[in-house]
Structures are given as C-alpha cells and as structure tokens.
Design a protein around this motif. Structure first.
Motif, short mmCIF file in Angstrom:
data_model
loop_
_atom_site.label_atom_id
_atom_site.label_comp_id
_atom_site.label_asym_id
_atom_site.label_seq_id
_atom_site.Cartn_x
_atom_site.Cartn_y
_atom_site.Cartn_z
N ALA A 1 0.83 -1.21 0.00
CA ALA A 1 0.00 0.00 0.00
C ALA A 1 0.86 1.27 0.00
N VAL A 2 1.96 1.25 0.75
CA VAL A 2 2.86 2.41 0.76
C VAL A 2 3.52 2.58 -0.61
N ALA A 3 3.91 1.48 -1.22
CA ALA A 3 4.51 1.55 -2.56
C ALA A 3 3.51 2.13 -3.56
N LEU A 4 2.26 1.75 -3.46
CA LEU A 4 1.22 2.32 -4.33
C LEU A 4 1.06 3.81 -4.06
N GLN A 5 1.02 4.17 -2.79
CA GLN A 5 0.88 5.57 -2.39
C GLN A 5 2.03 6.42 -2.93
N GLU A 6 3.23 5.87 -2.91
CA GLU A 6 4.42 6.60 -3.34
C GLU A 6 4.63 6.53 -4.85
N GLY A 7 3.78 5.80 -5.55
CA GLY A 7 3.91 5.69 -7.00
C GLY A 7 5.03 4.78 -7.45
N GLU A 8 5.48 3.90 -6.57
CA GLU A 8 6.58 2.98 -6.89
C GLU A 8 6.09 1.75 -7.65
N VAL A 9 4.81 1.42 -7.53
CA VAL A 9 4.20 0.29 -8.23
C VAL A 9 2.83 0.71 -8.73
N GLY A 10 2.26 -0.09 -9.59
CA GLY A 10 0.93 0.19 -10.09
C GLY A 10 0.96 1.10 -11.30
N ARG A 11 -0.22 1.26 -11.90
CA ARG A 11 -0.36 2.13 -13.07
C ARG A 11 -1.83 2.48 -13.21
N GLU A 12 -2.08 3.50 -14.01
CA GLU A 12 -3.46 3.88 -14.32
C GLU A 12 -4.08 2.81 -15.21
N PRO A 13 -5.36 2.51 -15.02
CA PRO A 13 -6.00 1.53 -15.90
C PRO A 13 -6.17 2.10 -17.31
N THR A 14 -6.12 1.23 -18.29
CA THR A 14 -6.37 1.65 -19.67
C THR A 14 -7.87 1.86 -19.87
N ASP A 15 -8.22 2.57 -20.94
CA ASP A 15 -9.63 2.77 -21.26
C ASP A 15 -10.34 1.43 -21.46
N ASP A 16 -9.66 0.48 -22.11
CA ASP A 16 -10.27 -0.84 -22.31
C ASP A 16 -10.52 -1.56 -20.98
N GLU A 17 -9.59 -1.43 -20.04
CA GLU A 17 -9.78 -2.04 -18.72
C GLU A 17 -10.96 -1.40 -17.99
N LEU A 18 -11.08 -0.07 -18.10
CA LEU A 18 -12.21 0.60 -17.48
C LEU A 18 -13.53 0.13 -18.09
N ARG A 19 -13.57 0.05 -19.42
CA ARG A 19 -14.79 -0.40 -20.09
C ARG A 19 -15.16 -1.83 -19.69
N SER A 20 -14.16 -2.69 -19.54
CA SER A 20 -14.45 -4.08 -19.15
C SER A 20 -15.00 -4.15 -17.73
N ALA A 21 -14.73 -3.12 -16.93
CA ALA A 21 -15.30 -3.03 -15.58
C ALA A 21 -16.58 -2.20 -15.57
N GLU A 22 -17.11 -1.93 -16.80
CA GLU A 22 -18.34 -1.16 -16.98
C GLU A 22 -18.23 0.27 -16.46
N ILE A 23 -17.05 0.86 -16.66
CA ILE A 23 -16.80 2.26 -16.30
C ILE A 23 -16.54 3.02 -17.59
N ASP A 24 -17.27 4.09 -17.80
CA ASP A 24 -17.07 4.94 -18.99
C ASP A 24 -15.85 5.81 -18.75
N PRO A 25 -14.78 5.64 -19.52
CA PRO A 25 -13.56 6.43 -19.30
C PRO A 25 -13.80 7.94 -19.34
N ASP A 26 -14.74 8.38 -20.16
CA ASP A 26 -15.03 9.82 -20.24
C ASP A 26 -15.73 10.35 -18.99
N GLN A 27 -16.35 9.47 -18.23
CA GLN A 27 -17.04 9.88 -17.00
C GLN A 27 -16.21 9.57 -15.76
#
Length: 89
Positions: free
Chosen positions: A50-76
């Motif tokens: 969790a600290v590594a995520l907080q500090e930006g040492e790991v993880g990444r922003e989801p892609t638009d396709d990943e958001l859509r597959s989770a039923e999230i509209d990237p524009d919203q």
C-alpha cells in the motif's frame, strides 16, 4: 515502535502494529497509510504494498479498455475539482 530504512533513504520510518480482534493492523506513521491482515506478516506485507502504491513505486493507471471491461465509462471517470471525502485524507 519499529523503524526501517526504505529504498536506501537515510531517514527512519515509524510503523505501528497492533491487534484488533482477529486482525492485525499496520500503520505507516509517515504516510498515514493503514492496512490489515490475519497475521502480523500479512499486515506488514499489505502495508509495504500500500505504501509503494501511495508513493507511486508500483501500479499504473488503468487503460480505457480495462475501465470499459469493468463497466466504467472512461469519459465519465473523473474527479473534477471535488475534494475527496475526509476519510480519504
């Protein structure tokens, strides 16, 4: 109190660890990040991640396709100028 040196930094990081019922709670005092686990080791592993995520040492922003597959509209998927709730501070 436990202290450690993270990533070769010269400063000490204070970690607090305590038990509540069946859970171990771990808090990084420097960042304010708090996690839990069924064991001490699990709580500390979760805290490291969790600290590594907080500090930006790991993880990444989801892609638009990943958001859509989770039923999230990237524009919203924006927070705008709204401040986060106090619980997220």
């Amino acid at each position: 109190m436990a202290s450690s040196t993270r990533n070769g930094d010269d400063h000490d990081d204070e970690i607090r660890l305590w038990r509540e019922d069946d859970w171990w709670i771990a808090r990084d005092v420097t960042t304010g990040v708090t996690t839990q686990g069924r064991s001490r080791a699990a709580a500390l592993e979760n805290l490291d991640e969790a600290v590594a995520l907080q500090e930006g040492e790991v993880g990444r922003e989801p892609t638009d396709d990943e958001l859509r597959s989770a039923e999230i509209d990237p524009d919203q998927n924006v927070t705008g100028d709204t401040e986060p709730p106090d619980v997220l501070d």
